[in-house]
Design an enzyme around this catalytic site. Structure first.
Site, mmCIF file in Angstrom:
data_model
loop_
_atom_site.group_PDB
_atom_site.id
_atom_site.type_symbol
_atom_site.label_atom_id
_atom_site.label_comp_id
_atom_site.label_asym_id
_atom_site.label_seq_id
_atom_site.Cartn_x
_atom_site.Cartn_y
_atom_site.Cartn_z
ATOM 1 N N GLU A 1 0.817 -1.354 -0.038
ATOM 2 C CA GLU A 1 0.089 -0.139 -0.089
ATOM 3 C C GLU A 1 0.905 1.118 -0.006
ATOM 4 O O GLU A 1 0.569 2.106 -0.682
ATOM 5 C CB GLU A 1 -0.954 -0.147 1.111
ATOM 6 C CG GLU A 1 -1.925 -1.155 1.058
ATOM 7 C CD GLU A 1 -2.779 -1.284 2.327
ATOM 8 O OE1 GLU A 1 -2.451 -1.679 3.457
ATOM 9 O OE2 GLU A 1 -4.184 -1.085 2.337
ATOM 10 N N GLU B 1 -3.600 -9.712 3.749
ATOM 11 C CA GLU B 1 -4.509 -9.500 5.091
ATOM 12 C C GLU B 1 -5.573 -10.453 5.411
ATOM 13 O O GLU B 1 -5.910 -10.536 6.526
ATOM 14 C CB GLU B 1 -4.936 -8.000 5.109
ATOM 15 C CG GLU B 1 -4.183 -6.846 5.004
ATOM 16 C CD GLU B 1 -3.362 -6.637 3.883
ATOM 17 O OE1 GLU B 1 -3.201 -7.264 2.821
ATOM 18 O OE2 GLU B 1 -2.665 -5.383 3.806
#
Ligand code: NAD
Length: 691
Positions: free
Chosen positions: A111, A131
């Site tokens: 990210e 995740e």
């Protein structure tokens, strides 16, 4: 070129391009310190008129392994500068910022790279958003940015499966500006020199096309509404937000969904499982200065089901292996099993023909124990018989070199006593593999009263090299896993005598999340084996109460899958088995004969009895010091027994439900005369934990 540095950060300048090199000992995990350092360095460079563009470069191996998960529970991930602050700073920058991704970029690390206006990526770098494995979604704009870079369909796939992005197929996408086979940092500097102004992709809005709407719907339908799929549904909603909202609103939506997941039981359980596995590797009383013994050559004694599987594990991990049997026929059978395994790997495309041949060239065989003279570790997997095992251990003792480790795969024999048969009990350790050994991740490392530190350390090292999930256990009947399984099967069996059907019990536990109900599992392992285990336990404790009907099933030779009939009927070819009216009639007749008035049990009651049976035995294992920690017990049950990971493990589950609740349940179960009141007596450790 000039240089300056702030903590982990080294800034270099190449003309108008400033490179922020960051490197920590911990895989560039985005801890508060690293975030602060990065934020400060970028702020300084944005204010510097000489700098026209910025390159963010991690180490050669790791761009960043992501957020510090421990911070989520502590809440410190929100402390300024949070990852969000950093994402805003970078994506709002008025100068182009280029990520030089030389190696791994995972989760928050990816990210961070997505927040940059550009990316120069090494062809072998691994970019992934894992995740979902922790019951979370990428919560630093990943669900909003990745769809903008590579399209919503591919982004969804990456976020839902956690699989690394296929970089070679993405060179035309906005994700990758340059894919390089050489130095990514160097390439990024050159690329940055060509840049003038850049706007960030976040300002472009996407569209929810009919096609994408159908895709989202299809995924939702396929998931249904099982509780553990809450995570996948949240991911779908977040990506949908990227398609329908602008970046600011979409990011807010992502954040709200992320918060929901963080506090969900599913994510808490998955994160517990992750930390529990990490923790299992640390043995508190093991001296860090102790060196593991160097293990280069391995022998496996006994080429049956387990021995062959164990040999495969070592071969696949690159060890030269000598397989030893006492008769040629046994050796031939084992060799055939091993050859079949590797042929299967080739057929499935998991190994090339050459690789499979090369691995098998590392396998030698012998009918003589003298072959042990050159090995560093020998694992015996011969018949589970005291006389056979002791004789084999004595041979191992005679022939193995002085430094060698003597390992046993025994499931039920007393390893303290077995070790005492050798002249070097300090070098004896249990390596308890699970069947099929080449597939099951669990390895119980059984430490006897005399196993020394170097031997234990070596066993842990072996577990690592075999890529197993290893847990250290002490000596007792069944070690950690099978002892809990035995308690669970016993309580499930008593429920049948009392009035439940095996089908209701299996269904209740499978609906709850177990991969397989207890009776389906017994049919697979063999009801003859289960019978032998019951008799073995009775020998150790003659007052133990077991299902009488299970013995009758054994006497009828309904052994399970291998005889086509067991608790289920397999004769119609259904591998999961069909409900068998004959078994129901047999159970009814058994109860009538014994004068048992069948009770009704709710599914909840069945689940509570069976899962609390596991946790109860778990507390006893802790009390006796067989297991080191509650979390180790969870790891054993998750890795070896099909316990749902999203429920964290039997100990975590019981703790989350409240140990008071567990005690109240146990006291109530103990009132039922059909069960075993003595089993439900509250262990002192459990009572203390509540007090
Ligand atoms: P198996 O009967 O399939 O294999 C045993 C092998 O040992 C046979 O090939 C036999 O020829 C060989 N053998 C017997 N005596 C020998 C000797 N003196 N020297 C050399 N070889 C000899 O049994 P298995 O299921 O593979 O079990 C082996 C061990 O693994 C047992 O201790 C068992 O408790 C343990 N174990 C089994 C399982 C399982 O699910 N089957 C799981 C974990 C551990």
């Amino acid at each position: 070129m000039s240089m300056g540095s702030v903590n982990h950060i080294l800034i270099e300048t190449h003309g108008n391009v400033a490179v922020v090199n960051f490197q920590t000992e911990k895989l560039n995990v985005l801890s508060h310190t690293l975030r602060s350092d990065l934020y400060q360095a970028i702020e300084q460079l944005l204010a510097d008129d000489h700098v026209k563009s910025i390159v963010l470069a991690g180490s050669a191996k790791v761009f960043s392994a992501g957020a510090d998960i421990a911070e989520f529970s502590a809440g410190t991930h929100l402390n300024f500068p949070s990852l969000h602050d950093l994402i805003h700073q970078i994506s709002d920058a008025q100068k182009p910022i280029v990520a030089a991704v030389s190696g791994t970029a995972l989760g928050g690390g990816l990210e961070l790279a997505l927040a940059c206006q550009h990316r120069v990526v090494h062809a072998k770098a691994q970019l992934a958003l894992p995740e979902v494995h922790l019951g979370l979604l990428p919560g630093a704009a990943g669900t909003q940015l990745l769809p903008r870079y590579i399209g919503a369909a591919l982004a969804l796939d990456a976020i839902l499966t956690a699989k690394p992005l296929k970089l070679a197929t993405l060179t035309d996408s906005a994700l990758i500006d340059v894919l390089t086979e050489t130095d990514a940092k160097q390439a990024a500097v050159e690329f940055a020199q060509t840049l003038t102004t850049s706007t960030h992709i976040k300002h472009q809005n996407l569209e929810l096309t009919e096609e994408l709407q159908a895709l989202l719907q299809a995924k939702r339908d396929a998931l249904g509404n099982k509780p553990q799929h809450l995570v996948q549904h949240a991911i779908l909603s977040a990506v949908e937000a990227a398609l329908t909202l602008d970046f600011v609103a979409g990011f807010a939506k992502e954040q709200a969904l992320f918060q929901e997941l963080t506090s969900s039981d599913v994510s808490k359980s998955l994160r517990h499982a992750f930390f529990a596995e990490r923790e299992a590797k640390h043995i508190p009383d093991l001296d860090v200065a102790i060196q593991a013994k160097a293990i280069e050559r391995v022998a496996v004694i006994g080429a049956g089901t387990m021995g062959s599987g164990i040999a495969i594990c070592f071969l696949q991990a690159g060890f030269p292996v000598t397989l030893i049997e006492n008769q040629q026929a046994g050796l031939d059978r084992g060799l055939a099993l091993i050859a079949k395994h590797f042929a299967g790997q080739v057929a499935k495309g998991r190994l090339t023909e050459e690789k499979a041949t090369a691995i098998q060239a590392n396998l030698a065989t012998s009918l003589e124990y003298s072959a042990l003279a050159t090995v560093d570790l020998a694992v015996e997997a011969v018949f589970e018989d005291w006389d056979v095992k002791t004789s084999v251990l004595k041979h191992m003792d005679t022939h193995l070199p002085a430094h060698a480790v003597l390992a046993s795969n025994t499931s039920t024999l007393d390893l303290n006593q077995l070790a005492a048969q050798t002249s070097r009990p300090e070098s004896v350790v249990g390596l308890h593999f699970f069947s099929p050994a080449q597939i099951m991740p669990l390895l119980e490392i059984v430490r006897t009263d005399s196993t020394d530190q170097a031997t234990l350390k070596t066993a842990l090292e072996i577990g690592k090299r075999l890529k197993k999930t290893a847990v250290v256990a002490g000596v007792c009947d069944g070690f950690i896993g099978n002892r809990m399984l035995n308690a669970y099967l016993r309580i499930a069996g008593l429920l049948i005598d009392a009035g439940a059907s095996p089908y209701q019990i299996d269904r209740a536990l499978e609906n709850w999340g177990m991969a397989m109900g207890p009776f389906r599992m017994c049919d697979m392992a063999g009801n003859d084996i289960d019978y032998m285990i019951r008799k073995h336990q009775l020998k150790l404790n003659p007052t133990k109460k077991f299902s009488g009907f299970a013995d009758q099933l054994f006497e009828l030779k309904r052994f399970g899958q291998k005889t086509q009939k067991g608790w289920y009927d397999y004769s119609q070819g259904n591998r999961r088995g069909d409900v068998d009216a004959e078994v129901i009639a047999l159970i009814d007749a058994y109860r009538a004969e014994k004068g048992i008035q069948a009770q009704q049990f709710s599914d909840e009651e069945i689940v509570a009895r069976c899962i609390y049976a596991l946790a109860n035995e778990g507390f006893r294992l802790l009390e006796e010091g067989i297991a080191l920690r509650q979390s180790d017990i969870d790891v054993v049950y998750l890795a070896g027994y099909g316990f749902p990971r999203w429920r964290g493990g039997p100990m975590f589950y019981a703790t989350e439900q409240g140990l008071n609740t567990m005690i109240l349940n146990m006291q109530q179960f103990a009132q039922d005369p059909t069960t075993d009141a003595s089993f439900w007596q509250v262990p002192a450790l459990l009572a203390q934990s509540v007090a």
